[in-house]
Design a protein around this motif. Structure first.
Motif, PDB file in Angstrom:
ATOM      1  N   ILE A 174       0.831  -1.202   0.000  1.00  0.00           N
ATOM      2  CA  ILE A 174       0.000   0.000   0.000  1.00  0.00           C
ATOM      3  C   ILE A 174       0.864   1.249   0.000  1.00  0.00           C
ATOM      4  CG2 ILE A 174      -1.628   1.341   1.393  1.00  0.00           C
ATOM      5  CD1 ILE A 174      -2.874  -0.961  -0.178  1.00  0.00           C
ATOM      6  N   ASP A 175       1.987   1.229   0.734  1.00  0.00           N
ATOM      7  CA  ASP A 175       2.869   2.394   0.782  1.00  0.00           C
ATOM      8  C   ASP A 175       3.531   2.681  -0.563  1.00  0.00           C
ATOM      9  OD1 ASP A 175       2.334   2.850   3.455  1.00  0.00           O
ATOM     10  OD2 ASP A 175       3.989   1.586   4.152  1.00  0.00           O
ATOM     11  N   ARG A 176       3.588   1.696  -1.434  1.00  0.00           N
ATOM     12  CA  ARG A 176       4.285   1.871  -2.704  1.00  0.00           C
ATOM     13  C   ARG A 176       3.397   2.363  -3.841  1.00  0.00           C
ATOM     14  NH1 ARG A 176       7.398  -3.974  -2.682  1.00  0.00           N
ATOM     15  NH2 ARG A 176       8.751  -3.578  -0.866  1.00  0.00           N
ATOM     16  N   ILE A 177       2.079   2.346  -3.669  1.00  0.00           N
ATOM     17  CA  ILE A 177       1.209   2.712  -4.778  1.00  0.00           C
ATOM     18  C   ILE A 177       0.454   3.989  -4.451  1.00  0.00           C
ATOM     19  CG2 ILE A 177       0.942   0.297  -5.468  1.00  0.00           C
ATOM     20  CD1 ILE A 177      -1.827   0.311  -4.247  1.00  0.00           C
ATOM     21  N   ARG A 178       0.064   4.710  -5.503  1.00  0.00           N
ATOM     22  CA  ARG A 178      -0.765   5.910  -5.386  1.00  0.00           C
ATOM     23  C   ARG A 178      -1.917   5.781  -6.360  1.00  0.00           C
ATOM     24  NH1 ARG A 178      -0.196   9.143  -1.141  1.00  0.00           N
ATOM     25  NH2 ARG A 178      -1.177  10.776  -2.382  1.00  0.00           N
ATOM     26  N   LEU A 179      -3.091   6.205  -5.908  1.00  0.00           N
ATOM     27  CA  LEU A 179      -4.292   6.121  -6.739  1.00  0.00           C
ATOM     28  C   LEU A 179      -4.677   7.506  -7.231  1.00  0.00           C
ATOM     29  CD1 LEU A 179      -6.490   3.659  -4.649  1.00  0.00           C
ATOM     30  CD2 LEU A 179      -4.961   3.128  -6.550  1.00  0.00           C
ATOM     31  N   TYR A 180      -4.889   7.628  -8.531  1.00  0.00           N
ATOM     32  CA  TYR A 180      -5.351   8.860  -9.144  1.00  0.00           C
ATOM     33  C   TYR A 180      -6.537   8.537 -10.053  1.00  0.00           C
ATOM     34  CZ  TYR A 180      -0.754  10.586  -7.712  1.00  0.00           C
ATOM     35  OH  TYR A 180       0.365  10.925  -6.987  1.00  0.00           O
ATOM     36  N   GLY A 181      -7.336   9.566 -10.342  1.00  0.00           N
ATOM     37  CA  GLY A 181      -8.431   9.373 -11.276  1.00  0.00           C
ATOM     38  C   GLY A 181      -9.398   8.306 -10.802  1.00  0.00           C
ATOM     39  N   GLU A 182      -9.512   7.228 -11.574  1.00  0.00           N
ATOM     40  CA  GLU A 182     -10.371   6.102 -11.211  1.00  0.00           C
ATOM     41  C   GLU A 182      -9.596   4.790 -11.266  1.00  0.00           C
ATOM     42  OE1 GLU A 182     -14.001   6.054 -13.402  1.00  0.00           O
ATOM     43  OE2 GLU A 182     -14.529   8.117 -12.901  1.00  0.00           O
ATOM     44  N   LEU A 183      -8.362   4.831 -10.803  1.00  0.00           N
ATOM     45  CA  LEU A 183      -7.496   3.662 -10.897  1.00  0.00           C
ATOM     46  C   LEU A 183      -7.761   2.632  -9.805  1.00  0.00           C
ATOM     47  CD1 LEU A 183      -4.037   5.190 -11.914  1.00  0.00           C
ATOM     48  CD2 LEU A 183      -5.859   4.266 -13.356  1.00  0.00           C
ATOM     49  N   HIS A 184      -8.781   2.852  -8.953  1.00  0.00           N
ATOM     50  CA  HIS A 184      -9.073   1.855  -7.930  1.00  0.00           C
ATOM     51  C   HIS A 184      -9.438   0.509  -8.544  1.00  0.00           C
ATOM     52  CE1 HIS A 184     -12.947   3.772  -8.933  1.00  0.00           C
ATOM     53  NE2 HIS A 184     -13.478   2.579  -8.727  1.00  0.00           N
ATOM     54  N   ARG A 185      -9.942   0.525  -9.776  1.00  0.00           N
ATOM     55  CA  ARG A 185     -10.288  -0.743 -10.435  1.00  0.00           C
ATOM     56  C   ARG A 185      -9.044  -1.562 -10.770  1.00  0.00           C
ATOM     57  NH1 ARG A 185     -13.211   3.177 -13.427  1.00  0.00           N
ATOM     58  NH2 ARG A 185     -15.394   3.312 -12.843  1.00  0.00           N
ATOM     59  N   PHE A 186      -7.893  -0.916 -10.801  1.00  0.00           N
ATOM     60  CA  PHE A 186      -6.673  -1.583 -11.254  1.00  0.00           C
ATOM     61  C   PHE A 186      -5.656  -1.733 -10.132  1.00  0.00           C
ATOM     62  CE2 PHE A 186      -8.620   0.577 -14.851  1.00  0.00           C
ATOM     63  CZ  PHE A 186      -8.682  -0.425 -15.792  1.00  0.00           C
ATOM     64  N   ILE A 187      -6.120  -1.734  -8.887  1.00  0.00           N
ATOM     65  CA  ILE A 187      -5.181  -1.877  -7.771  1.00  0.00           C
ATOM     66  C   ILE A 187      -4.352  -3.161  -7.887  1.00  0.00           C
ATOM     67  CG2 ILE A 187      -5.020  -2.240  -5.285  1.00  0.00           C
ATOM     68  CD1 ILE A 187      -7.154  -0.213  -4.867  1.00  0.00           C
ATOM     69  N   PRO A 188      -4.921  -4.315  -8.281  1.00  0.00           N
ATOM     70  CA  PRO A 188      -4.060  -5.498  -8.435  1.00  0.00           C
ATOM     71  C   PRO A 188      -2.926  -5.288  -9.427  1.00  0.00           C
ATOM     72  CG  PRO A 188      -6.364  -6.152  -8.370  1.00  0.00           C
ATOM     73  CD  PRO A 188      -6.352  -4.660  -8.472  1.00  0.00           C
ATOM     74  N   SER A 189      -3.187  -4.596 -10.525  1.00  0.00           N
ATOM     75  CA  SER A 189      -2.129  -4.326 -11.501  1.00  0.00           C
ATOM     76  C   SER A 189      -1.080  -3.388 -10.923  1.00  0.00           C
ATOM     77  CB  SER A 189      -2.739  -3.719 -12.771  1.00  0.00           C
ATOM     78  OG  SER A 189      -3.680  -4.596 -13.356  1.00  0.00           O
ATOM     79  N   LEU A 190      -1.517  -2.351 -10.206  1.00  0.00           N
ATOM     80  CA  LEU A 190      -0.578  -1.439  -9.566  1.00  0.00           C
ATOM     81  C   LEU A 190       0.235  -2.163  -8.499  1.00  0.00           C
ATOM     82  CD1 LEU A 190      -2.917   1.670  -9.154  1.00  0.00           C
ATOM     83  CD2 LEU A 190      -1.092   1.388 -10.831  1.00  0.00           C
ATOM     84  N   ALA A 191      -0.428  -3.052  -7.753  1.00  0.00           N
ATOM     85  CA  ALA A 191       0.286  -3.814  -6.730  1.00  0.00           C
ATOM     86  C   ALA A 191       1.310  -4.756  -7.357  1.00  0.00           C
ATOM     87  CB  ALA A 191      -0.719  -4.609  -5.888  1.00  0.00           C
ATOM     88  N   LYS A 192       0.947  -5.367  -8.466  1.00  0.00           N
ATOM     89  CA  LYS A 192       1.894  -6.233  -9.179  1.00  0.00           C
ATOM     90  C   LYS A 192       3.104  -5.432  -9.640  1.00  0.00           C
ATOM     91  CE  LYS A 192       3.120 -10.060 -11.369  1.00  0.00           C
ATOM     92  NZ  LYS A 192       3.409 -11.334 -10.680  1.00  0.00           N
ATOM     93  N   GLU A 193       2.879  -4.223 -10.146  1.00  0.00           N
ATOM     94  CA  GLU A 193       3.970  -3.356 -10.563  1.00  0.00           C
ATOM     95  C   GLU A 193       4.858  -2.989  -9.380  1.00  0.00           C
ATOM     96  OE1 GLU A 193       6.242  -0.858 -13.184  1.00  0.00           O
ATOM     97  OE2 GLU A 193       4.968  -2.611 -13.410  1.00  0.00           O
ATOM     98  N   ALA A 194       4.265  -2.932  -8.176  1.00  0.00           N
ATOM     99  CA  ALA A 194       5.021  -2.608  -6.967  1.00  0.00           C
ATOM    100  C   ALA A 194       5.684  -3.832  -6.348  1.00  0.00           C
ATOM    101  CB  ALA A 194       4.099  -1.956  -5.932  1.00  0.00           C
ATOM    102  N   GLY A 195       5.567  -4.974  -7.016  1.00  0.00           N
ATOM    103  CA  GLY A 195       6.251  -6.179  -6.561  1.00  0.00           C
ATOM    104  C   GLY A 195       5.409  -7.138  -5.757  1.00  0.00           C
ATOM    105  N   ALA A 196       4.091  -6.944  -5.718  1.00  0.00           N
ATOM    106  CA  ALA A 196       3.236  -7.810  -4.911  1.00  0.00           C
ATOM    107  C   ALA A 196       3.056  -9.179  -5.550  1.00  0.00           C
ATOM    108  CB  ALA A 196       1.869  -7.151  -4.711  1.00  0.00           C
ATOM    109  N   ARG A 197       2.984 -10.175  -4.704  1.00  0.00           N
ATOM    110  CA  ARG A 197       2.616 -11.527  -5.108  1.00  0.00           C
ATOM    111  C   ARG A 197       1.150 -11.712  -4.733  1.00  0.00           C
ATOM    112  NH1 ARG A 197       7.503 -13.594  -1.571  1.00  0.00           N
ATOM    113  NH2 ARG A 197       6.517 -11.925  -0.352  1.00  0.00           N
ATOM    114  N   ILE A 198       0.324 -12.007  -5.716  1.00  0.00           N
ATOM    115  CA  ILE A 198      -1.127 -11.903  -5.567  1.00  0.00           C
ATOM    116  C   ILE A 198      -1.780 -13.274  -5.665  1.00  0.00           C
ATOM    117  CG2 ILE A 198      -3.206 -10.828  -6.517  1.00  0.00           C
ATOM    118  CD1 ILE A 198      -1.388  -8.675  -7.734  1.00  0.00           C
ATOM    119  N   THR A 199      -2.772 -13.485  -4.834  1.00  0.00           N
ATOM    120  CA  THR A 199      -3.606 -14.668  -4.937  1.00  0.00           C
ATOM    121  C   THR A 199      -5.066 -14.242  -4.826  1.00  0.00           C
ATOM    122  OG1 THR A 199      -3.922 -16.927  -4.141  1.00  0.00           O
ATOM    123  CG2 THR A 199      -3.703 -15.208  -2.477  1.00  0.00           C
ATOM    124  N   GLU A 200      -5.963 -15.169  -5.074  1.00  0.00           N
ATOM    125  CA  GLU A 200      -7.387 -14.873  -5.118  1.00  0.00           C
ATOM    126  C   GLU A 200      -8.145 -15.954  -4.349  1.00  0.00           C
ATOM    127  OE1 GLU A 200      -9.093 -15.035  -9.067  1.00  0.00           O
ATOM    128  OE2 GLU A 200     -10.198 -13.172  -8.721  1.00  0.00           O
TER     129      GLU A 200
END
Length: 343
Positions: A174-200
């Protein structure tokens, strides 16, 4: 008299709120019940996004008897991304959870996501999957399925349900990403760019029973535009010349060939002055040169941004023996401290 600051909780729950006064008492109570059933301490950051239905007054009343409830009031309606970011700027827990205020997400599923983070050090983000979604088929579920497949294919982050607001993160992500506009829909993509390992994980979903939905079919076009932005950021943010310059070369190459062929025709004595092909060749070359120059300017701006103290060029972790989860690198720690000071 000064009071000592309260200890930081284990979990920070961030809920953006816009005109949900009917749902707030039940939402707060159900979150409290869900969190009391597990051992981690928590805080609830309820971010009122300029509501006009009395949501702000209700939050004040609820917070008066609940020290773990921290209302945040935005000056006007800025949108869900800004509301989430306002909450992210103020979180104190080592885990961050998000969900919507409409009670379509099930608060009782929060411990399920936290348990996965607690027990699996290889995961940095757990995204909810509304496997049995209780929404209209044609107006909500079908467009959502199409959008999920399109976003997964374009970004390389394959999830069944990008639109589910119920998600849990480790704090450094969370500390590595910033949300602008309507990018809340793409938080997983932003988190992946910040190095997150994601599961569902599958979570429960309920039909809305109170309040009015804030989403409509018109958001489809905005999603497409935001997707273009996200793909560009993920692939070309640190090498804009490859994006603009590559397109410029594709434009300029046929233009050069056209002009070379027309030059040969001119040498052979043909009149080329009135031919539309001449104008097309010149325009292609000029557009190609402009795109290459735009790429060079982008490279300069990118270097200025990173070297002048902007976002770090990369995120790194150092190995710490006998620790379950590696801590963020020094630069991430400085960014985290700066964020806490601002909040």
């Amino acid at each position: 008299m000064n009071t000592a600051p309260t200890p930081a909780p284990d979990v920070s729950i961030v809920v953006p709120i816009y005109n949900e006064v009917e749902n707030l008492p039940d939402l707060v109570e159900r979150i409290a019940q869900a969190m009391s059933a597990q051992p981690l301490s928590f805080e609830l950051l309820a971010v009122d996004d300029g509501s006009r239905d009395g949501s702000a007054d209700t939050l004040r009343e609820l917070a008066a008897t609940r020290p773990w409830l921290r209302p945040v009031f935005l000056a006007r309606n800025y949108g869900q991304s800004s509301a989430l970011q306002a909450g992210f700027d103020r979180v104190r827990g080592r885990y961050v959870v998000t969900l919507d205020a409409d009670l379509q997400n099930e608060p009782a599923d929060i411990p399920l996501l936290l348990e996965r983070l607690e027990n699996d050090s290889s995961v940095d983000m757990v995204s909810g999957w509304r496997k049995d979604r209780q929404d209209a088929e044609l107006s909500r579920k079908l467009p959502s399925r199409i959008a999920n497949r399109l976003i997964s294919s374009a970004t390389g982050v394959h999830l069944h349900d990008y639109g589910c607001a119920l998600k849990a993160y480790r704090r450094p992500i969370i500390d590595r990403i910033r949300l602008y506009g309507e990018l809340h829909r793409f938080i997983p993509s932003l988190a992946k760019e910040a190095g997150a390992r994601i599961t569902e994980v599958p979570v429960r979903h309920h039909a809305r029973t109170r309040g009015v939905s804030k989403y409509g079919i018109d958001r489809t076009f905005r999603v497409i535009l935001d997707l273009i932005l996200i793909v560009f950021f993920m692939r070309y943010r640190q090498r804009p010349l490859h994006a603009f310059g590559g397109l410029g070369l594709w434009l300029a190459a046929p233009g050069v060939l056209i002009l070379a062929w027309l030059l040969l025709q001119k040498v052979l004595g043909e009149d080329i002055g009135g031919r539309p092909l001449l104008l097309a060749g010149v325009m292609l070359v000029l557009m190609g040169v402009q795109m290459v120059v735009a790429g060079l300017i982008g490279e300069l701006l990118m270097r200025i941004y990173h070297e002048a103290g902007g976002a770090p060029q990369f995120h790194a972790q150092e190995y710490v023996p006998d620790s379950r989860v590696n801590m963020p690198a020094a630069r991430d720690q400085k960014a985290q401290a700066a964020t806490n000071n601002i909040a």
